[in-house]
Design an enzyme around this catalytic site. Structure first.
Site, short mmCIF file in Angstrom:
data_model
loop_
_atom_site.label_atom_id
_atom_site.label_comp_id
_atom_site.label_asym_id
_atom_site.label_seq_id
_atom_site.Cartn_x
_atom_site.Cartn_y
_atom_site.Cartn_z
N ASP A 33 98.42 80.46 73.69
CA ASP A 33 97.52 79.46 73.12
C ASP A 33 97.00 78.52 74.21
OD1 ASP A 33 98.25 80.63 70.82
OD2 ASP A 33 99.29 78.89 69.96
N ASP A 37 93.18 77.73 75.07
CA ASP A 37 92.63 76.38 75.02
C ASP A 37 91.96 75.99 76.34
OD1 ASP A 37 93.52 76.23 72.48
OD2 ASP A 37 95.34 75.10 72.95
N SER A 82 77.13 84.18 38.04
CA SER A 82 78.48 84.18 37.47
C SER A 82 78.85 85.62 37.13
CB SER A 82 78.42 83.38 36.19
OG SER A 82 79.31 82.37 36.20
N LEU A 83 80.03 85.80 36.57
CA LEU A 83 80.41 87.13 36.10
C LEU A 83 80.82 87.01 34.64
CD1 LEU A 83 82.72 88.48 38.95
CD2 LEU A 83 80.53 89.44 38.25
N GLU A 113 87.80 95.96 42.52
CA GLU A 113 88.30 95.13 43.63
C GLU A 113 88.87 93.84 43.07
OE1 GLU A 113 84.42 95.27 45.22
OE2 GLU A 113 83.89 93.25 44.59
N LYS A 115 89.47 90.03 42.06
CA LYS A 115 88.69 88.81 41.87
C LYS A 115 89.44 87.71 42.59
CE LYS A 115 85.99 86.22 38.52
NZ LYS A 115 86.14 84.90 39.07
N LYS A 289 82.54 96.96 39.17
CA LYS A 289 81.09 96.98 39.44
C LYS A 289 80.58 98.41 39.38
CE LYS A 289 81.25 92.98 42.48
NZ LYS A 289 81.45 92.52 43.85
N LYS A 313 90.13 89.61 33.62
CA LYS A 313 91.06 88.58 34.09
C LYS A 313 92.48 88.87 33.61
CE LYS A 313 88.02 84.82 34.89
NZ LYS A 313 88.07 83.41 35.16
N CYS A 434 113.43 51.51 50.65
CA CYS A 434 113.66 52.02 49.29
C CYS A 434 114.65 53.18 49.36
CB CYS A 434 112.34 52.49 48.69
SG CYS A 434 112.52 53.33 47.11
P1 AMP Z 1 82.98 83.02 37.42
O1 AMP Z 1 82.82 81.84 38.33
O2 AMP Z 1 84.25 83.04 36.66
O3 AMP Z 1 81.77 83.25 36.58
O4 AMP Z 1 83.09 84.30 38.37
C1 AMP Z 1 82.11 84.59 39.31
C2 AMP Z 1 82.62 84.27 40.67
O5 AMP Z 1 83.74 85.07 40.97
C3 AMP Z 1 81.63 84.62 41.74
O6 AMP Z 1 80.70 83.61 41.94
C4 AMP Z 1 82.53 84.74 42.92
O7 AMP Z 1 82.67 83.47 43.53
C5 AMP Z 1 83.90 85.08 42.36
N1 AMP Z 1 84.43 86.36 42.82
C6 AMP Z 1 85.68 86.55 43.32
N2 AMP Z 1 85.89 87.81 43.68
C7 AMP Z 1 84.76 88.49 43.42
C8 AMP Z 1 84.35 89.84 43.59
N3 AMP Z 1 85.18 90.77 44.09
N4 AMP Z 1 83.08 90.16 43.21
C9 AMP Z 1 82.26 89.23 42.71
N5 AMP Z 1 82.58 87.94 42.52
C10 AMP Z 1 83.81 87.56 42.87
#
Ligand code: AMP
Length: 679
Positions: A33, A37, A82-83, A113, A115, A289, A313, A434
């Site tokens: 390190d 540095d 969003s998802l 994959e 989340k 996906k 989820k 204390c």
């Molecule tokens: P939500 O906020 O619950 O609607 O979920 C959507 C968010 O999940 C996205 O905006 C990402 O930030 C997050 N996310 C985490 N992992 C993944 C993934 N593998 N693919 C897509 N979105 C993901």
């Protein structure tokens, strides 16, 4: 011939990038390190003198720049959506039916994959250079957090592509690994700052800091799983998009499956849930996906989310119980932490009677009141948390919780005044004497990662302080077996053992004493670095802020805190008294003279549960044998030590041809006697 300045700058940048990659991507550092540095310092100096050679991908950008006054807003080129999500496997089958109906396919290929439960991030690379990093914000407009994101070492400032596209937006999550999160909270405790509730909050809090130099000290990391706007590159499938991200040098999810049909997806989703612990970050489910991107266009999106993906989820086990009371604990630095006292319930394998409420703000945000029925959850490896209140079950006469009022504006232990630190969200007791603070600071001093005093646990410390036998750390060293034997649950044998343990600890390693003293901001890691650099308590005491800052990983804030600590009369008196009582810590062995054993200079990774060592004790042993211990297997790993129930590291080691050792092989090789049972 002297190299000209531009060439030297170029050379330093190349070298620093290479070492950065070795350290963060391959876990196989080649230089110390300090040496790293020194190179960084040289580059910084040259860039300051010659601003004409400034470059947005210079590694100096990773150490942070001048603090901002606010973040500016930026427009995403393509919205961050969003998802749609579900907890029900049947819903996944319905999702597949809908996809097949809309696209007219009989069977669809999907990618599965993790989340990642982090904070979403969009990066823009133009001609291979990172030019912008932004938060999701409302999906269309986010905050420009470029300066902060540049400090994340695993994110390339320049894509590793010979012919990078004109423009690419990449999407992913910033996270703190569970390990880094626990460490950060320990350091915050040491520094007297309130703890973060979970890794995601800690990540979000870190990214919101206006001072990027401070962000550089938080071990943030990121993974990427998608692209946004593209110019000069295109993909036909999600799988090829992920492969491209990886080739470009961006970290991608460690677990990813190509699946044929929805039943295959369901199987992988369950597999991911089982293997969640292999991932360094928290995961709140799986993302499914459609693989073929030409189908994405047919499927389109709703106003909120695309129709080609869905999040499945994981439902972490939750139960309802009654909140009987909120008590308040006083920490080592006087911070007051509210704790939920619950009607005991059985949850995920154990009986839960208490849960942390973190701080007053958290209670107000969730409007948690005494008498409420609350939902509690134990997610992943995190301590139980109160998720929400069941409002329908709220008793008629309940009142919002007010921490200072509930305590009559007094510390629950010493009854001294309490005060709200404007800098933090926490209340604290200001009385340095204390008893609660003394108890916690002695507990920290005696803990395994500090002076490691066997037999000196919380209950005994309570008795010692309450009985007046101990009013300062020094009193510990004057305790006699007779005094101890007079205490509750203390026989003559355990009394004698403790006196012996206290005598033994006097010559513990210097870093242990430094950590045990509880210097603000100084955790185990910093204590080790200080001990290595100064080798004696005296020399650390004399060190100036500048000398302290010259130590790797010690920044300005820490250097000031250390110097302040050793200027404080009270601390000096304590240290003098400890020395008079015979404390003589052992300086670190000089690496050059340390024994050259078979593990000297080797890089070792450990996986699974060992029978003679805890995770900490094996690391300690390996380090004492001159090995470097890292967390992930790479081509630079020399040995993988494998215990029971090992993870995916074994397969990786086999693939890379890394030597695999059982615990017995290791003991043989290192010529070590097995120590006692693991703690
Ligand atoms: P939500 O906020 O619950 O609607 O979920 C959507 C968010 O999940 C996205 O905006 C990402 O930030 C997050 N996310 C985490 N992992 C993944 C993934 N593998 N693919 C897509 N979105 C993901």
């Amino acid at each position: 011939m002297m190299m000209n300045i531009a060439d030297r700058i170029e050379q330093l940048r190349r070298e620093l990038n290479r070492h950065n990659d070795l350290y963060y991507q391959q876990a196989a550092p080649e230089i110390s390190d300090q040496a790293f540095d020194a190179l960084m310092k040289e580059l910084q100096d040259l860039e300051t003198l010659h601003p004409e050679y400034d470059s947005p991908d210079s590694p100096t950008r990773r150490v942070g720049g001048k603090p901002l006054t606010e973040f500016s807003s930026v427009q995403h080129l393509k919205p961050m959506m969003s998802l749609e999500n579900t907890y029900d496997p049947e819903e996944l089958r319905k999702f597949d039916q809908r996809v097949r109906k809309l696209t007219g396919q009989t069977s669809v290929a999907y990618g599965v994959e993790p989340k990642v439960d982090g904070v979403s991030l969009s990066l823009r690379y133009e001609n291979g250079l990172m030019t912008l990093a932004a938060t999701r914000g409302d999906g269309t407009t986010g905050d420009d957090i470029t300066a902060n994101v540049r400090t994340i070492r695993s994110i390339p400032l320049k894509l590793k592509l010979a012919d990078p596209p004109a423009l690419v937006e990449v999407r992913g999550e910033v996270y703190l690994s569970r390990e880094a999160f626990l460490k950060l909270n320990q350091e915050r405790e040491a520094a007297g700052s309130p703890q973060f509730a979970n890794p995601r909050n800690a990540t979000a809090g870190s990214l919101k800091l206006l001072d990027s130099a401070e962000v550089a000290r938080r071990p943030l990391a990121a993974v990427f799983y998608a692209t946004g706007a593209l110019e000069g590159v295109s993909f036909s499938s999600h799988a090829s998009e992920i492969t491209w991200l990886q080739q470009a040098g961006l970290p991608i999810p460690q677990l990813y499956w190509d699946c044929n049909g929805i039943e295959d997806v369901l199987e992988r989703v369950r597999e991911l849930e089982r293997r969640e612990a292999e991932l360094p970050y928290d995961v709140d489910g799986a993302v499914v996906k459609v693989n073929d991107l030409s189908l994405w266009e047919i499927l389109g999106a709703t106003a909120k989310a695309p129709r080609f993906a869905i999040a499945y989820k994981y439902s972490h086990e939750q139960v309802e119980t009654r909140l009987k009371a909120i008590t308040v604990q006083v920490g080592r630095t006087g911070i007051l932490t509210p704790v939920a006292e619950l009607e005991p319930v059985f949850l995920a394998g154990s009986t839960i009677a208490r849960a942390t409420l973190h701080n007053e703000e958290e209670i107000q945000r969730k409007d948690i009141r005494v008498g409420d029925t609350v939902v509690i959850e134990k997610a992943g490896q995190v301590i139980p948390a109160v998720v929400r209140v069941v409002m329908e079950k709220r008793p008629a006469e309940s009142a919002p919780y007010n921490l200072p009022e509930s305590l009559g504006h007094r510390c629950p232990v010493c009854h001294g005044p309490i005060h709200r630190d404007p800098e933090f969200v926490a209340w604290r007791c200001e009385n340095m004497a204390c008893p609660a603070q003394l108890k916690r600071s002695i507990a920290h001093f005696a803990s395994r990662k500090a002076m490691d005093i066997e037999g000196l646990g919380d209950k005994l410390i309570d008795q010692l302080v309450d009985s007046g036998l101990v009013t300062s750390h020094v009193d510990l060293f004057h305790l006699t077996s007779d005094q101890l034997a007079g205490l509750e649950r203390m026989g003559p044998k355990s009394a004698a053992n403790l006196v012996q343990a206290l005598a033994d600890c006097k010559t513990r390693d210097l870093w242990r004493l430094l950590h045990g003293l509880g210097i603000p901001h100084v955790g185990e890691g910093a204590a080790r670095k200080l001990a290595d650099a100064f080798r004696s308590l005296d020399r650390i005491q004399q060190a100036t802020e500048t000398e302290l800052e010259a130590v790797p990983d010690i920044g300005e804030i820490m250097a000031n805190a250390i110097a302040d600590f050793f200027r404080n009369e009270k601390n000096l008196t304590l240290i003098k008294a400890l020395t008079d009582a015979g404390l003589a810590p052992t300086p670190p062995a000089q690496s050059a003279v340390s024994a050259v054993g078979p593990l000297q200079g080797k890089t070792v990774v450990v996986t699974g549960t060992l029978s003679h060592f805890s995770r900490d004790s094996i690391k300690e042993t390996l380090r004492s044998l001159g090995a470097t211990v890292t967390d992930s297997v790479s081509k630079k790993t020399d040995y993988l030590i494998v215990g029971d129930a090992p993870g995916s590291k074994v397969a990786k080691a086999e693939k890379l041809g890394v030597s695999i050792l059982t615990e017995a092989d290791f003991l043989d090789l290192a010529n070590q006697e097995p120590p006692g049972q693991p703690p």
